[in-house]
Design a protein around this motif. Structure first.
Motif, short mmCIF file in Angstrom:
data_model
loop_
_atom_site.label_atom_id
_atom_site.label_comp_id
_atom_site.label_asym_id
_atom_site.label_seq_id
_atom_site.Cartn_x
_atom_site.Cartn_y
_atom_site.Cartn_z
N VAL A 1 -37.50 -4.78 -3.60
CA VAL A 1 -37.18 -5.14 -2.22
C VAL A 1 -38.18 -4.47 -1.28
N PRO A 2 -39.19 -5.20 -0.78
CA PRO A 2 -40.06 -4.62 0.25
C PRO A 2 -39.32 -4.58 1.59
N ALA A 3 -39.39 -3.45 2.29
CA ALA A 3 -38.61 -3.31 3.53
C ALA A 3 -39.42 -2.55 4.57
N ARG A 4 -39.52 -3.14 5.74
CA ARG A 4 -40.19 -2.49 6.88
C ARG A 4 -39.31 -2.65 8.11
N ASP A 5 -38.77 -1.55 8.59
CA ASP A 5 -37.90 -1.55 9.77
C ASP A 5 -36.76 -2.55 9.62
N GLU A 6 -35.96 -2.36 8.57
CA GLU A 6 -34.88 -3.29 8.26
C GLU A 6 -33.51 -2.65 8.38
N ALA A 7 -33.38 -1.58 9.16
CA ALA A 7 -32.10 -0.89 9.27
C ALA A 7 -31.00 -1.78 9.84
N LEU B 1 -36.26 -0.21 -3.83
CA LEU B 1 -36.54 -0.55 -2.43
C LEU B 1 -37.79 0.21 -2.00
N VAL B 2 -38.79 -0.53 -1.54
CA VAL B 2 -40.07 0.06 -1.14
C VAL B 2 -40.12 0.10 0.38
N ASP B 3 -40.04 1.30 0.93
CA ASP B 3 -40.05 1.50 2.38
C ASP B 3 -41.50 1.43 2.87
N ASP B 4 -41.83 0.33 3.54
CA ASP B 4 -43.20 0.06 3.96
C ASP B 4 -43.46 0.62 5.37
N GLY B 5 -43.50 1.94 5.47
CA GLY B 5 -43.85 2.57 6.74
C GLY B 5 -42.84 2.35 7.85
N SER B 6 -41.56 2.32 7.53
CA SER B 6 -40.54 2.07 8.54
C SER B 6 -40.43 3.24 9.51
N THR B 7 -40.04 2.94 10.73
CA THR B 7 -39.84 3.97 11.75
C THR B 7 -38.39 4.02 12.22
N ASP B 8 -37.52 3.24 11.60
CA ASP B 8 -36.12 3.17 12.04
C ASP B 8 -35.15 3.77 11.02
N GLY B 9 -35.66 4.54 10.07
CA GLY B 9 -34.78 5.17 9.08
C GLY B 9 -34.34 4.26 7.97
N THR B 10 -35.12 3.23 7.66
CA THR B 10 -34.75 2.27 6.60
C THR B 10 -34.51 2.97 5.26
N GLY B 11 -35.42 3.84 4.86
CA GLY B 11 -35.29 4.50 3.56
C GLY B 11 -34.05 5.38 3.47
N ALA B 12 -33.82 6.18 4.50
CA ALA B 12 -32.64 7.07 4.50
C ALA B 12 -31.35 6.27 4.51
N LEU B 13 -31.33 5.17 5.26
CA LEU B 13 -30.14 4.33 5.29
C LEU B 13 -29.87 3.71 3.92
N ALA B 14 -30.93 3.28 3.23
CA ALA B 14 -30.76 2.69 1.90
C ALA B 14 -30.14 3.71 0.95
N ARG B 15 -30.61 4.93 0.98
CA ARG B 15 -30.05 5.97 0.11
C ARG B 15 -28.58 6.23 0.44
N ALA B 16 -28.27 6.26 1.74
CA ALA B 16 -26.89 6.50 2.15
C ALA B 16 -25.97 5.37 1.69
N LEU B 17 -26.43 4.14 1.79
CA LEU B 17 -25.62 3.00 1.37
C LEU B 17 -25.36 3.04 -0.13
N ALA B 18 -26.36 3.46 -0.90
CA ALA B 18 -26.18 3.54 -2.36
C ALA B 18 -25.23 4.67 -2.73
N ALA B 19 -25.25 5.76 -1.95
CA ALA B 19 -24.38 6.90 -2.26
C ALA B 19 -22.91 6.60 -1.97
N VAL C 1 -35.67 4.57 -3.99
CA VAL C 1 -36.37 4.30 -2.74
C VAL C 1 -37.70 5.03 -2.76
N VAL C 2 -38.79 4.32 -2.52
CA VAL C 2 -40.13 4.92 -2.51
C VAL C 2 -40.86 4.49 -1.24
N SER C 3 -41.88 5.27 -0.87
CA SER C 3 -42.72 4.96 0.29
C SER C 3 -44.17 5.08 -0.15
#
Length: 382
Positions: A45-51, A74-92, A101-103
Motif C-alpha cells: 500500500v503506497p501512502a502519501r498524506d492519507e490520514a 504500508l509504504v509511507d511516501d514522505g507524508s506530513t500528516d502522520g500517515t505512518g503513525a496512524l497506520a501503526r495505531a490502527l493495526a494495534a 510500515v516503512v518510509s
C-alpha cells in the motif's frame, strides 16, 4: 450541420458495435473455485498524506479472511500528516493481518513517488515472506473481508498473471454524480475490458486501486523498474506484464470501493487534468485529434438536433437525435452500476464538454512546467 449529424451518428454506430461492447458492465471476476493450496500474498500500500482515509480503508485490509499466509506492507511516501503513525495505531487496535510500515525516503530521479514506494514495498515483502502474489492497492481503497480470497481464487482458476478490479468510486455529491460514472465509462471506451482480457489482443490496462500480480510475472516484466517514470502507472504496468507474455484481466468491482471524497468540481478537475495529457503522450496533434473527436462524438448530437429543429432540417435533427439516443443508451448501464437515476444519462454531452476542457487544461499545465502534479510533486514527460 446535416453532415456533422450524420458523421456523429456513424461514429456512434461504430462505438456501439465495433468497440468491444465497452458500454456493458457485466465484466466481473471470472468463474473461480477453491485452489488446492492457498499461495502467500503480500499486500503493498503506497501512502502519501492519507490520514483522512486510512481509518476506513486500512482496517478493511487488516480484516481480510484469507486462508493462506498474507501480510500488509504500508509504504509511507514522505507524508506530513502522520500517515505512518496512524497506520501503526490502527493495526494495534485490532487483530488481523500483520502490518509493517516503512518510509523509503524521497524518490530517486526518474521515479514517480508512488512507484518508488511500490518498489520498496515489494523489495521488503520479498525479503520477509517471498510471496507468490502481490496485491497492489491504493490507500483510499476499502475491500470486503473476502476480497483477497476472491482475487486469488480467480487468478488461480483462470491461470491469470494479473487480476485488476476497477474500484467503485464514491458518488455522493452533485459533481461526483455528474463526473464519476462518465470517468469509468470513458476509461472503458479507451480500454474495452473484453479486449484487455483477450490473450491475443494488444489492448492492455489495469485499475491501479486493486491489482493482484503474480510475483514471477512481475519479475519477468521487470516491474516496477520498467515503468518507474509512468504517471499512468496502472496501464503501463498492465502493458509491461502483457508484453512479457503474461495473461491479464480487468473488470468492474463488486466489493472494492474508493472512499476518497471529491466533493467539489475542483478536486475532480485536478484528478483528470493531472494525467490527461500524459495519456496523450504529451503530443499536441493527439490533443487536437482528441478535442475534435470529443466534439464530433459528444457535442455534435445535441447541437445537430437543436440546429436542425431550428432550421427545419429533418436530416440534421434526425441524425443528431438518433446519435444522442445511442449515446444515452450506451451510458445507461454505467449509470445503473453507480445507482444513479436514468435522467442523468442525457447529461453526458455536458460532462464530455467538462472533460474536453480538463484535457486542454492538462496540456496547458504541462507546457507551463506544472505537468502532472500530485500532492506536492510535479512530473514532466518521461
Amino acid at each position: 450541420m446535416e453532415w456533422i449529424g450524420a458523421g456523429s451518428l456513424a461514429a456512434w454506430a461504430w462505438l456501439l458495435l465495433g468497440r468491444g461492447f465497452f458500454w456493458r458492465t457485466d465484466v466481473r471476476l471470472p468463474a473461480r473455485g477453491e485452489p488446492e493450496r492457498w499461495p502467500s500474498v503480500a499486500v503493498v500500500v503506497p501512502a502519501r498524506d492519507e490520514a483522512a482515509v486510512l481509518p476506513v480503508s486500512l482496517p478493511s485490509l487488516l480484516a481480510q479472511k484469507y486462508p493462506g499466509r498474507a501480510e500488509v506492507f504500508l509504504v509511507d511516501d514522505g507524508s506530513t500528516d502522520g500517515t505512518g503513525a496512524l497506520a501503526r495505531a490502527l493495526a494495534a487496535e485490532r487483530d488481523g493481518l500483520p502490518l509493517t510500515v516503512v518510509s523509503p525516503g524521497p524518490p530517486e530521479p526518474g521515479w514517480t513517488g508512488k512507484l518508488w514506494a511500490v518498489r520498496h514495498g515489494i523489495a521488503l515483502a520479498r525479503e520477509r515472506t517471498d510471496p507468490e502474489y502481490l496485491l497492489l492497492t491504493d490507500a483510499d481503497i476499502a475491500h470486503d473481508p473476502d476480497g483477497l480470497r476472491e482475487l486469488v481464487a480467480a487468478a488461480r482458476s483462470a491461470r491469470l498473471d494479473l487480476v485488476s478490479q476497477m474500484a467503485r468510486l464514491r458518488v455522493a455529491t452533485f459533481w461526483e454524480r455528474l463526473i464519476v460514472p462518465a470517468f469509468v465509462y470513458f476509461f472503458a471506451q479507451l480500454y474495452p475490458f473484453r479486449w484487455v482480457n483477450r490473450p491475443g489482443a494488444r489492448t492492455a490496462a489495469a485499475a491501479g486501486g486493486c491489482v493482484l500480480l503474480r510475483t514471477e510475472a512481475a519479475e519477468r516484466a521487470g516491474v516496477p523498474e520498467s515503468v518507474r517514470g509512468a504517471v499512468i502507472d496502472d496501464v503501463s504496468l498492465a502493458r509491461a506484464v502483457k508484453s512479457a507474455g503474461g495473461r491479464i484481466w480487468l473488470g468492474l468491482a463488486e466489493r472494492v470501493d474508493s472512499v476518497r471524497p471529491y466533493p467539489r468540481l475542483a478536486e475532480l478537475w485536478q484528478m483528470v487534468a493531472r494525467s490527461a495529457y500524459a495519456q496523450l503522450r504529451h503530443r499536441p496533434l493527439l490533443l487536437l485529434g482528441t478535442v475534435l473527436g470529443l466534439a464530433l462524438v459528444y457535442l455534435a448530437p445535441p447541437a445537430a438536433l437543436l440546429a436542425g429543429a431550428a432550421a427545419g432540417s429533418a436530416v440534421a435533427a434526425g441524425c443528431g437525435g438518433a446519435a444522442w439516443a445511442v449515446m444515452c443508451g450506451t451510458f445507461l448501464p454505467m449509470v445503473r452500476y453507480y445507482r444513479q437515476p436514468w435522467w442523468t444519462a442525457p447529461l453526458l454531452p455536458f460532462t464530455a464538454l467538462l472533460y474536453l476542457l480538463m484535457t486542454v487544461d492538462s496540456a496547458v499545465r504541462h507546457h507551463r512546467g506544472r505537468g502532472a502534479a500530485w500532492k506536492g510533486r510535479t512530473y514532466g514527460a518521461p
